[in-house]
Design a protein around this motif. Structure first.
Motif, PDB file in Angstrom:
ATOM      1  N   MET A  14       0.824  -1.193   0.000  1.00 28.28           N
ATOM      2  CA  MET A  14       0.000   0.000   0.000  1.00 28.28           C
ATOM      3  C   MET A  14       0.866   1.255   0.000  1.00 28.28           C
ATOM      4  O   MET A  14       0.468   2.289  -0.509  1.00 28.28           O
ATOM      5  CB  MET A  14      -0.927   0.004   1.215  1.00 28.28           C
ATOM      6  N   VAL A  15       2.048   1.173   0.599  1.00 28.83           N
ATOM      7  CA  VAL A  15       3.020   2.269   0.571  1.00 28.83           C
ATOM      8  C   VAL A  15       4.367   1.667   0.205  1.00 28.83           C
ATOM      9  O   VAL A  15       4.829   0.735   0.850  1.00 28.83           O
ATOM     10  CB  VAL A  15       3.126   2.982   1.933  1.00 28.83           C
ATOM     11  N   ASP A  16       4.984   2.181  -0.831  1.00 31.95           N
ATOM     12  CA  ASP A  16       6.315   1.727  -1.216  1.00 31.95           C
ATOM     13  C   ASP A  16       7.319   2.514  -0.371  1.00 31.95           C
ATOM     14  O   ASP A  16       7.760   3.606  -0.737  1.00 31.95           O
ATOM     15  CB  ASP A  16       6.542   1.972  -2.712  1.00 31.95           C
ATOM     16  N   TRP A  17       7.699   1.937   0.764  1.00 28.19           N
ATOM     17  CA  TRP A  17       8.556   2.646   1.707  1.00 28.19           C
ATOM     18  C   TRP A  17       9.953   2.852   1.147  1.00 28.19           C
ATOM     19  O   TRP A  17      10.588   3.898   1.411  1.00 28.19           O
ATOM     20  CB  TRP A  17       8.630   1.871   3.022  1.00 28.19           C
ATOM     21  N   ASN A  18      10.461   1.899   0.391  1.00 24.33           N
ATOM     22  CA  ASN A  18      11.783   2.076  -0.211  1.00 24.33           C
ATOM     23  C   ASN A  18      11.791   3.262  -1.173  1.00 24.33           C
ATOM     24  O   ASN A  18      12.754   4.039  -1.226  1.00 24.33           O
ATOM     25  CB  ASN A  18      12.219   0.813  -0.952  1.00 24.33           C
ATOM     26  N   LEU A  19      10.700   3.404  -1.910  1.00 21.30           N
ATOM     27  CA  LEU A  19      10.593   4.546  -2.821  1.00 21.30           C
ATOM     28  C   LEU A  19      10.465   5.846  -2.038  1.00 21.30           C
ATOM     29  O   LEU A  19      10.981   6.887  -2.476  1.00 21.30           O
ATOM     30  CB  LEU A  19       9.388   4.358  -3.750  1.00 21.30           C
ATOM     31  N   GLY A  35      -8.168  -9.911  -7.547  1.00 22.64           N
ATOM     32  CA  GLY A  35      -7.870 -10.081  -8.964  1.00 22.64           C
ATOM     33  C   GLY A  35      -6.721  -9.218  -9.427  1.00 22.64           C
ATOM     34  O   GLY A  35      -6.171  -8.409  -8.685  1.00 22.64           O
ATOM     35  N   PRO A  36      -6.337  -9.374 -10.713  1.00 23.37           N
ATOM     36  CA  PRO A  36      -5.197  -8.626 -11.262  1.00 23.37           C
ATOM     37  C   PRO A  36      -5.372  -7.119 -11.162  1.00 23.37           C
ATOM     38  O   PRO A  36      -4.420  -6.386 -10.904  1.00 23.37           O
ATOM     39  CB  PRO A  36      -5.136  -9.086 -12.722  1.00 23.37           C
ATOM     40  N   GLY A  37      -6.597  -6.635 -11.385  1.00 22.92           N
ATOM     41  CA  GLY A  37      -6.832  -5.192 -11.321  1.00 22.92           C
ATOM     42  C   GLY A  37      -6.514  -4.626  -9.957  1.00 22.92           C
ATOM     43  O   GLY A  37      -5.903  -3.563  -9.823  1.00 22.92           O
ATOM     44  N   GLY A  38      -6.910  -5.348  -8.901  1.00 25.68           N
ATOM     45  CA  GLY A  38      -6.623  -4.879  -7.551  1.00 25.68           C
ATOM     46  C   GLY A  38      -5.141  -4.875  -7.265  1.00 25.68           C
ATOM     47  O   GLY A  38      -4.625  -3.974  -6.607  1.00 25.68           O
ATOM     48  N   ALA A  39      -4.429  -5.895  -7.776  1.00 21.93           N
ATOM     49  CA  ALA A  39      -2.986  -5.944  -7.548  1.00 21.93           C
ATOM     50  C   ALA A  39      -2.286  -4.791  -8.244  1.00 21.93           C
ATOM     51  O   ALA A  39      -1.383  -4.161  -7.686  1.00 21.93           O
ATOM     52  CB  ALA A  39      -2.426  -7.276  -8.038  1.00 21.93           C
ATOM     53  N   VAL A  40      -2.705  -4.502  -9.486  1.00 25.32           N
ATOM     54  CA  VAL A  40      -2.110  -3.373 -10.206  1.00 25.32           C
ATOM     55  C   VAL A  40      -2.402  -2.074  -9.490  1.00 25.32           C
ATOM     56  O   VAL A  40      -1.532  -1.212  -9.314  1.00 25.32           O
ATOM     57  CB  VAL A  40      -2.634  -3.328 -11.663  1.00 25.32           C
ATOM     58  N   LEU A  41      -3.662  -1.898  -9.034  1.00 23.92           N
ATOM     59  CA  LEU A  41      -4.031  -0.683  -8.312  1.00 23.92           C
ATOM     60  C   LEU A  41      -3.191  -0.526  -7.053  1.00 23.92           C
ATOM     61  O   LEU A  41      -2.707   0.561  -6.740  1.00 23.92           O
ATOM     62  CB  LEU A  41      -5.521  -0.733  -7.954  1.00 23.92           C
ATOM     63  N   VAL A 100       2.765   5.740  -5.835  1.00 22.78           N
ATOM     64  CA  VAL A 100       2.341   7.144  -5.745  1.00 22.78           C
ATOM     65  C   VAL A 100       2.432   7.634  -4.308  1.00 22.78           C
ATOM     66  O   VAL A 100       2.968   8.710  -4.023  1.00 22.78           O
ATOM     67  CB  VAL A 100       0.908   7.303  -6.290  1.00 22.78           C
ATOM     68  N   THR A 101       1.923   6.828  -3.382  1.00 24.56           N
ATOM     69  CA  THR A 101       1.969   7.211  -1.982  1.00 24.56           C
ATOM     70  C   THR A 101       3.406   7.277  -1.479  1.00 24.56           C
ATOM     71  O   THR A 101       3.756   8.154  -0.687  1.00 24.56           O
ATOM     72  CB  THR A 101       1.166   6.215  -1.126  1.00 24.56           C
ATOM     73  N   GLY A 102       4.247   6.358  -1.943  1.00 19.32           N
ATOM     74  CA  GLY A 102       5.650   6.396  -1.553  1.00 19.32           C
ATOM     75  C   GLY A 102       6.317   7.692  -1.969  1.00 19.32           C
ATOM     76  O   GLY A 102       7.085   8.286  -1.201  1.00 19.32           O
ATOM     77  N   VAL A 103       6.032   8.156  -3.179  1.00 19.80           N
ATOM     78  CA  VAL A 103       6.591   9.423  -3.650  1.00 19.80           C
ATOM     79  C   VAL A 103       6.086  10.572  -2.784  1.00 19.80           C
ATOM     80  O   VAL A 103       6.852  11.469  -2.386  1.00 19.80           O
ATOM     81  CB  VAL A 103       6.245   9.662  -5.127  1.00 19.80           C
ATOM     82  N   GLU A 104       4.794  10.563  -2.453  1.00 20.75           N
ATOM     83  CA  GLU A 104       4.226  11.643  -1.647  1.00 20.75           C
ATOM     84  C   GLU A 104       4.839  11.680  -0.252  1.00 20.75           C
ATOM     85  O   GLU A 104       5.172  12.749   0.273  1.00 20.75           O
ATOM     86  CB  GLU A 104       2.705  11.486  -1.565  1.00 20.75           C
TER      87      GLU A 104
END
Length: 403
Positions: free
Chosen positions: A9-14, A105-111, A118-122
């Motif tokens: 949900m948050v890319d902390w490394n990013l 499903g795949p859509g949820g994983a991509v989302l 996006v959240t990681g950048v913010e």
């Protein structure tokens, strides 16, 4: 990582990478000067403990031995890493709940993957902004690591771990140069403030768990419905850009100046609320009011102590306080002031002022030992209203009535 099914949900490394890429370098110092600054800050932090504990008469119950929590002298990148670790720990329960609510499903994983980046950048952009402004911090929630050790585990239920004291050397040097004050006095003065926070948490064993419980209650009330969150954010942004798009047609070149003007009162609402305030539920506002009372107490107490100890050990404390208070109030510029208000940082500045007035008034009325009843239990902490009316706290806790 808080991750389920391979995405976050948050890319902390990013977040860390973004913050480090955007963070400005600190002031120029030679290698030898840097070593001397680090050594002096360590010595001041150790010296400050005796000053603070003697002045406050807060010695604890022996659970945390003297110097039991480490002092880490960090640069801006180190401060970012420490705070990302703290965010990950505190937000973990909320992120797990949000992950579980994500469509399958795949859509949820991509989302989830896209949203996490996006959240990681913010988060990284926010940490970059803050990393050049923080002088020190008592970190209470981040787990230990090889680079960032924490204090010993406290005995008892939950085996909560003591925190660690961070001093951000580049920022301390930058501010002492900007203020044109004695660097040795300023470094000790900063250490007195941060050591007060370390004393608060090491001498009051229930304080950390109480604050963490309030934070988790706050996060537990978060509305996870995406449309609701988006609508609240939209309303929050509108309140700062002009209702019903009144000022929404500003072009990109005017956005920064326009936002700064609104933050100074031209078009912004006069209730002083931040973006964070405007996306809260009513229950969250009640929890935040309690947290505001606690944080005002902690910050005001640290300011009171640093100035109370100061005259005996910091010869130029009056000059430092006068210049630092002016700088704290004015900010670095119009855009800086706008960002501070939008992020709720102006509320933190009010906590310093109002909390210090509360502590001073109570100590004047009932003495230091009488004030220290505030640390008896969560029930003796001041409410947000009592911070503004210290006599009400004295009447409640000391069972006094007028007349």
């Amino acid at each position: 990582m808080t991750s389920i099914g391979g995405s976050e949900m948050v890319d902390w490394n990013l977040a860390v990478a973004t913050a480090q890429r955007l963070t400005r370098p600190g002031p120029e110092v030679s290698r030898d000067e840097a070593r001397a600054i680090v050594a002096e800050l360590r010595a001041h932090a150790q010296e400050s403990e005796a000053h603070v504990r003697g002045f406050t008469r807060m010695y604890g119950d022996g659970d945390v031995p003297p110097h039991g929590t480490p002092v880490l002298i960090v640069d801006r990148a180190g401060w970012v890493k420490a705070n990302v670790a703290g965010f990950r720990e505190v937000l973990k329960p909320l992120l797990v709940k949000m992950q579980a609510r994500r469509p399958g499903g795949p859509g949820g994983a991509v989302l989830g993957t896209v949203g996490g980046k996006v959240t990681g950048v913010e988060v990284g952009m926010l940490l970059s902004f803050l990393s050049s402004r923080v002088l020190g911090q008592y970190e209470t929630f981040a787990p230990p690591s090889r680079e960032m050790p924490a204090g010993p585990v406290k005995p008892g239920p939950g085996e909560s771990r003591a925190g660690r004291l961070l001093l951000v050397a580049p920022n301390i040097v930058q501010v002492e140069r900007e203020l044109d004050v004695d660097p040795h006095d300023f470094r000790l003065w900063v250490c007195l403030h941060e050591e007060t926070h370390r004393t608060q948490f090491s001498a009051v064993p229930w304080l950390r768990d109480h604050i963490e419980g309030e934070i988790q209650s706050f996060l537990g009330e978060t509305e996870l419905d995406a449309s609701t969150v988006i609508e609240r954010v939209r309303q929050a942004v509108q309140s700062f850009t002009g209702a019903n798009g009144k000022e929404g047609a500003k072009d990109a070149a005017g956005d920064a100046g326009g936002a700064a003007g609104e933050a100074e009162g031209t078009d912004a609402p006069d209730d002083g609320r931040s973006l964070v305030d405007l996306v809260q539920t009513p229950t969250q506002r009640e929890i935040l009011a309690r947290l505001t009372g606690v944080m005002s107490l902690l910050e005001g107490h640290a300011d009171y102590v640093m100035d109370g100890v100061g005259p005996d050990v910091v010869p130029s404390v009056a000059e430092i306080r006068e210049k630092f208070s002016r700088r704290r109030a004015n900010g670095a510029g119009r855009l800086d002031q706008a960002l501070r208000r939008l992020l709720g940082l102006d509320a933190k500045l009010r906590q310093y002022r109002e909390g210090e007035r509360f502590v001073r008034a109570v100590v004047d009325e009932v003495g230091m030992d009488g004030f220290n009843k505030v640390w008896t239990s969560p029930n003796t902490l001041p409410t947000k209203a009592e911070i503004g009316k210290p006599a009400d706290w004295v009447a409640r806790v000391h069972r006094r009535t007028d007349g």
